[in-house]
Design a protein around this motif. Structure first.
Motif, PDB file in Angstrom:
ATOM      1  N   LEU A   1      -5.171  -1.207  16.435  1.00 55.35           N
ATOM      2  CA  LEU A   1      -3.980  -0.888  15.125  1.00 55.35           C
ATOM      3  C   LEU A   1      -2.577  -1.252  15.727  1.00 55.35           C
ATOM      4  O   LEU A   1      -1.905  -1.322  14.802  1.00 55.35           O
ATOM      5  CB  LEU A   1      -4.271   0.798  15.285  1.00 55.35           C
ATOM      6  CG  LEU A   1      -5.507   1.345  14.849  1.00 55.35           C
ATOM      7  CD1 LEU A   1      -5.744   2.816  15.098  1.00 55.35           C
ATOM      8  CD2 LEU A   1      -5.821   0.970  13.230  1.00 55.35           C
ATOM      9  N   THR A   2      -2.383  -1.128  17.010  1.00 52.51           N
ATOM     10  CA  THR A   2      -0.948  -1.292  17.350  1.00 52.51           C
ATOM     11  C   THR A   2      -0.665  -2.961  17.836  1.00 52.51           C
ATOM     12  O   THR A   2       0.354  -3.465  17.543  1.00 52.51           O
ATOM     13  CB  THR A   2      -0.554  -0.401  18.293  1.00 52.51           C
ATOM     14  OG1 THR A   2      -1.319  -0.660  19.546  1.00 52.51           O
ATOM     15  CG2 THR A   2      -0.595   0.965  17.829  1.00 52.51           C
ATOM     16  N   SER A   3      -1.731  -3.637  18.724  1.00 53.99           N
ATOM     17  CA  SER A   3      -1.434  -4.605  19.052  1.00 53.99           C
ATOM     18  C   SER A   3      -1.997  -5.708  18.410  1.00 53.99           C
ATOM     19  O   SER A   3      -1.680  -6.993  18.487  1.00 53.99           O
ATOM     20  CB  SER A   3      -1.943  -4.754  20.738  1.00 53.99           C
ATOM     21  OG  SER A   3      -0.975  -3.978  21.317  1.00 53.99           O
ATOM     22  N   GLY A   4      -3.399  -5.477  17.916  1.00 55.15           N
ATOM     23  CA  GLY A   4      -3.945  -6.690  17.075  1.00 55.15           C
ATOM     24  C   GLY A   4      -5.640  -6.592  17.605  1.00 55.15           C
ATOM     25  O   GLY A   4      -5.823  -6.265  18.566  1.00 55.15           O
ATOM     26  N   ILE A   5      -6.430  -6.985  16.839  1.00 48.02           N
ATOM     27  CA  ILE A   5      -7.756  -7.217  16.963  1.00 48.02           C
ATOM     28  C   ILE A   5      -8.046  -8.627  17.779  1.00 48.02           C
ATOM     29  O   ILE A   5      -7.885  -9.721  17.301  1.00 48.02           O
ATOM     30  CB  ILE A   5      -8.604  -7.307  15.688  1.00 48.02           C
ATOM     31  CG1 ILE A   5      -8.447  -6.072  14.902  1.00 48.02           C
ATOM     32  CG2 ILE A   5     -10.050  -7.539  15.942  1.00 48.02           C
ATOM     33  CD1 ILE A   5      -8.804  -6.284  13.378  1.00 48.02           C
ATOM     34  N   GLY A   6      -8.585  -8.285  18.882  1.00 44.38           N
ATOM     35  CA  GLY A   6      -8.763  -9.615  20.045  1.00 44.38           C
ATOM     36  C   GLY A   6      -7.454 -10.090  20.131  1.00 44.38           C
ATOM     37  O   GLY A   6      -6.406  -9.697  20.429  1.00 44.38           O
ATOM     38  N   THR A   7      -7.601 -11.549  19.851  1.00 49.31           N
ATOM     39  CA  THR A   7      -6.385 -12.409  20.071  1.00 49.31           C
ATOM     40  C   THR A   7      -6.029 -13.003  18.659  1.00 49.31           C
ATOM     41  O   THR A   7      -4.861 -13.794  18.594  1.00 49.31           O
ATOM     42  CB  THR A   7      -6.842 -13.818  20.994  1.00 49.31           C
ATOM     43  OG1 THR A   7      -7.860 -14.318  20.186  1.00 49.31           O
ATOM     44  CG2 THR A   7      -7.301 -13.392  22.264  1.00 49.31           C
ATOM     45  N   SER A   8      -6.413 -12.394  17.813  1.00 51.90           N
ATOM     46  CA  SER A   8      -6.012 -12.733  16.402  1.00 51.90           C
ATOM     47  C   SER A   8      -4.573 -12.402  15.919  1.00 51.90           C
ATOM     48  O   SER A   8      -4.059 -12.868  15.184  1.00 51.90           O
ATOM     49  CB  SER A   8      -6.973 -11.945  15.344  1.00 51.90           C
ATOM     50  OG  SER A   8      -6.588 -10.650  15.251  1.00 51.90           O
ATOM     51  N   GLY A   9      -4.221 -11.284  16.779  1.00 50.06           N
ATOM     52  CA  GLY A   9      -2.821 -10.802  16.218  1.00 50.06           C
ATOM     53  C   GLY A   9      -2.914  -9.947  15.020  1.00 50.06           C
ATOM     54  O   GLY A   9      -1.921  -9.297  14.518  1.00 50.06           O
ATOM     55  N   VAL A  10      -4.016  -9.814  14.282  1.00 46.86           N
ATOM     56  CA  VAL A  10      -4.070  -9.147  13.235  1.00 46.86           C
ATOM     57  C   VAL A  10      -4.407  -7.547  13.293  1.00 46.86           C
ATOM     58  O   VAL A  10      -5.311  -7.239  14.290  1.00 46.86           O
ATOM     59  CB  VAL A  10      -5.326  -9.542  12.164  1.00 46.86           C
ATOM     60  CG1 VAL A  10      -5.592  -8.625  11.028  1.00 46.86           C
ATOM     61  CG2 VAL A  10      -5.031 -11.042  11.846  1.00 46.86           C
ATOM     62  N   ARG A  11      -3.638  -6.591  13.092  1.00 44.12           N
ATOM     63  CA  ARG A  11      -3.522  -5.308  13.366  1.00 44.12           C
ATOM     64  C   ARG A  11      -4.570  -4.804  12.341  1.00 44.12           C
ATOM     65  O   ARG A  11      -4.113  -4.740  10.900  1.00 44.12           O
ATOM     66  CB  ARG A  11      -2.115  -4.709  13.546  1.00 44.12           C
ATOM     67  CG  ARG A  11      -1.524  -5.142  14.640  1.00 44.12           C
ATOM     68  CD  ARG A  11       0.012  -4.361  14.964  1.00 44.12           C
ATOM     69  NE  ARG A  11       0.912  -4.951  13.692  1.00 44.12           N
ATOM     70  CZ  ARG A  11       1.895  -4.723  13.639  1.00 44.12           C
ATOM     71  NH1 ARG A  11       2.627  -3.533  14.775  1.00 44.12           N
ATOM     72  NH2 ARG A  11       2.992  -4.953  12.653  1.00 44.12           N
ATOM     73  N   ALA A  12      -5.303  -3.647  12.707  1.00 44.34           N
ATOM     74  CA  ALA A  12      -6.087  -2.854  11.771  1.00 44.34           C
ATOM     75  C   ALA A  12      -5.199  -2.092  11.132  1.00 44.34           C
ATOM     76  O   ALA A  12      -4.309  -1.445  11.728  1.00 44.34           O
ATOM     77  CB  ALA A  12      -7.398  -2.176  12.735  1.00 44.34           C
ATOM     78  N   GLY A  13      -5.474  -1.477   9.809  1.00 45.95           N
ATOM     79  CA  GLY A  13      -4.819  -0.552   9.110  1.00 45.95           C
ATOM     80  C   GLY A  13      -5.726   0.663   8.751  1.00 45.95           C
ATOM     81  O   GLY A  13      -5.338   1.261   7.752  1.00 45.95           O
ATOM     82  N   LEU A  14      -7.033   0.671   9.474  1.00 42.90           N
ATOM     83  CA  LEU A  14      -7.810   1.641   9.092  1.00 42.90           C
ATOM     84  C   LEU A  14      -8.861   1.967  10.417  1.00 42.90           C
ATOM     85  O   LEU A  14      -9.161   1.015  11.023  1.00 42.90           O
ATOM     86  CB  LEU A  14      -8.779   1.258   7.970  1.00 42.90           C
ATOM     87  CG  LEU A  14      -9.960   2.167   7.305  1.00 42.90           C
ATOM     88  CD1 LEU A  14      -9.357   3.559   6.541  1.00 42.90           C
ATOM     89  CD2 LEU A  14     -10.843   1.280   6.396  1.00 42.90           C
ATOM     90  N   ILE A  15      -9.305   3.201  10.443  1.00 43.07           N
ATOM     91  CA  ILE A  15     -10.381   3.475  11.484  1.00 43.07           C
ATOM     92  C   ILE A  15     -11.677   3.821  10.787  1.00 43.07           C
ATOM     93  O   ILE A  15     -11.504   4.859  10.104  1.00 43.07           O
ATOM     94  CB  ILE A  15     -10.003   4.641  12.349  1.00 43.07           C
ATOM     95  CG1 ILE A  15      -8.681   4.498  12.899  1.00 43.07           C
ATOM     96  CG2 ILE A  15     -10.878   4.820  13.663  1.00 43.07           C
ATOM     97  CD1 ILE A  15      -8.131   5.603  13.470  1.00 43.07           C
ATOM     98  N   LYS A  16     -12.792   3.112  10.804  1.00 47.65           N
ATOM     99  CA  LYS A  16     -13.916   3.346  10.172  1.00 47.65           C
ATOM    100  C   LYS A  16     -15.180   3.733  11.311  1.00 47.65           C
ATOM    101  O   LYS A  16     -15.134   3.287  12.364  1.00 47.65           O
ATOM    102  CB  LYS A  16     -14.411   2.173   9.495  1.00 47.65           C
ATOM    103  CG  LYS A  16     -15.737   2.415   8.698  1.00 47.65           C
ATOM    104  CD  LYS A  16     -17.041   1.838   9.594  1.00 47.65           C
ATOM    105  CE  LYS A  16     -18.481   2.006   8.715  1.00 47.65           C
ATOM    106  NZ  LYS A  16     -18.460   0.981   7.565  1.00 47.65           N
ATOM    107  N   VAL A  17     -15.626   5.096  10.902  1.00 46.36           N
ATOM    108  CA  VAL A  17     -16.553   5.621  11.674  1.00 46.36           C
ATOM    109  C   VAL A  17     -17.903   6.009  10.849  1.00 46.36           C
ATOM    110  O   VAL A  17     -17.789   5.877   9.567  1.00 46.36           O
ATOM    111  CB  VAL A  17     -16.188   6.552  12.667  1.00 46.36           C
ATOM    112  CG1 VAL A  17     -15.296   6.267  13.697  1.00 46.36           C
ATOM    113  CG2 VAL A  17     -15.525   7.816  11.909  1.00 46.36           C
ATOM    114  N   ALA A  18     -19.090   6.465  11.381  1.00 45.37           N
ATOM    115  CA  ALA A  18     -20.149   6.696  10.401  1.00 45.37           C
ATOM    116  C   ALA A  18     -20.560   7.971  10.826  1.00 45.37           C
ATOM    117  O   ALA A  18     -20.769   8.470  12.327  1.00 45.37           O
ATOM    118  CB  ALA A  18     -21.038   5.637  10.505  1.00 45.37           C
ATOM    119  N   GLY A  19     -21.415   8.906  10.082  1.00 44.16           N
ATOM    120  CA  GLY A  19     -22.145   9.927  10.265  1.00 44.16           C
ATOM    121  C   GLY A  19     -23.603   9.534  10.174  1.00 44.16           C
ATOM    122  O   GLY A  19     -23.976   8.168  10.126  1.00 44.16           O
TER     123      GLY A  19
END
Length: 302
Positions: free
Chosen positions: A116-134
């Motif tokens: 969320l803050t640094s990026g997904i892997g080495t992509s530099g793309v920061r997530a804007g959502l947390i997805k979980v599941a029941g």
């Protein structure tokens, strides 16, 4: 101040436009062999088809370890003119190899916060959502583990949490855990797949908490819930919850893409929107597709 974190950077909520609040450009799971969403050209065509119907934003709920291809998302967003929001988080245990899950023990919340803050892997793309599941009418140990980690990441970053409800069930258990035990404000929680469990009483109970309710994806044949959705959504709006409703397409297989003959992302605007407008009126449906997603997916940065 709230902003929507897209793969091209933060944008004001009002700039998100007409939004598909739950979908997938890339997705792959051992539970769906041979149906992976892995083609960048197909993802581009799907976004372009959505844009041609008036679409402005897509929230991809694909979480950690399921083929997000985050590095490809910025180019797709730029080329099609559609805002894209990427996700961190974790799906049900059945979607993963046990060794991968073991490697996340004791550090799951830290992984979420980093994406969320640094990026997904080495992509530099920061997530804007947390997805979980029941789970189906229940929360197993894996669901509790991931949701507690999601709550920790929310408290650290202000990011909203989106929840896959298995066949639309378990909504109140999720709210008890996230909003009760873990202290996440209800307006930071988005419950997905409620169209698959058309229990109006349960929907109103969930909406009364202040969370967002997503009706996302055309029915499979054995769900047979599409025809109930206009009445369900209208009842929620009549009960004063029109500002808590979201709509999405949830394309999870290659065969479901419009470019491969399925409904895909354009179906939301081509068929679902006019069907709901006939039942609810254009003004409310416009708000559900624009104003509500802007608020739901806005990140209250800490």
């Amino acid at each position: 101040m709230s902003t929507v974190r897209t793969v091209l950077g933060d944008v004001p909520p009002e700039r998100l436009g007409v939004c598909d609040a739950h979908d997938h450009l890339f997705f792959g799971s051992p539970l769906l062999p041979g149906q992976e969403l892995s083609s960048a050209s197909a993802a581009r065509a799907e976004l372009a088809a959505f844009r041609a119907q008036g679409g402005g934003g897509v929230v991809q709920w694909t979480p950690y370890g399921l083929g997000r291809r985050a590095a490809d998302l910025p180019a797709l967003s730029r080329e099609t003119g559609v805002h894209v929001v990427a996700a961190t988080g974790l799906h049900q245990a059945a979607h993963y190899d046990g060794a991968l899950l073991d490697g996340l023990r004791g550090r799951l919340a830290d992984v979420f916060v980093a994406e969320l803050t640094s990026g997904i892997g080495t992509s530099g793309v920061r997530a804007g959502l947390i997805k979980v599941a029941g789970g189906f009418h229940a929360l197993d140990a894996h669901a509790r583990w991931t949701m507690i980690a999601a709550a920790e990441a929310h408290h650290a970053t202000g990011t909203p949490i989106a929840v896959h409800l298995e066949l639309g069930t378990g909504a109140l258990d999720v709210l008890d855990l996230l909003c009760g035990e873990a202290g996440v404000p209800p307006h930071r929680v988005i419950l997905g797949h409620l169209n698959r469990f058309p229990d109006g009483t349960l929907h109103r109970q969930a909406a009364a908490s202040g969370c967002y309710l997503a009706f996302d994806g055309p029915s499979r044949a054995h769900h047979a819930t599409d025809w109930r959705m206009p009445d369900t959504v209208r009842a929620l709006a009549d009960a004063g919850h029109g500002d808590r409703l979201l709509l999405g397409g949830d394309t999870t297989t290659a065969a479901a893409r419009s470019v491969d003959g399925g409904p895909g992302m354009p179906y939301l605007l081509r068929r679902v929107r006019p069907r709901l407008a006939a039942a609810l009126g254009e003004e409310l449906v416009d708000r559900v597709l624009t104003e509500n997603p802007g608020r739901a997916f806005g990140v209250e940065w800490r």
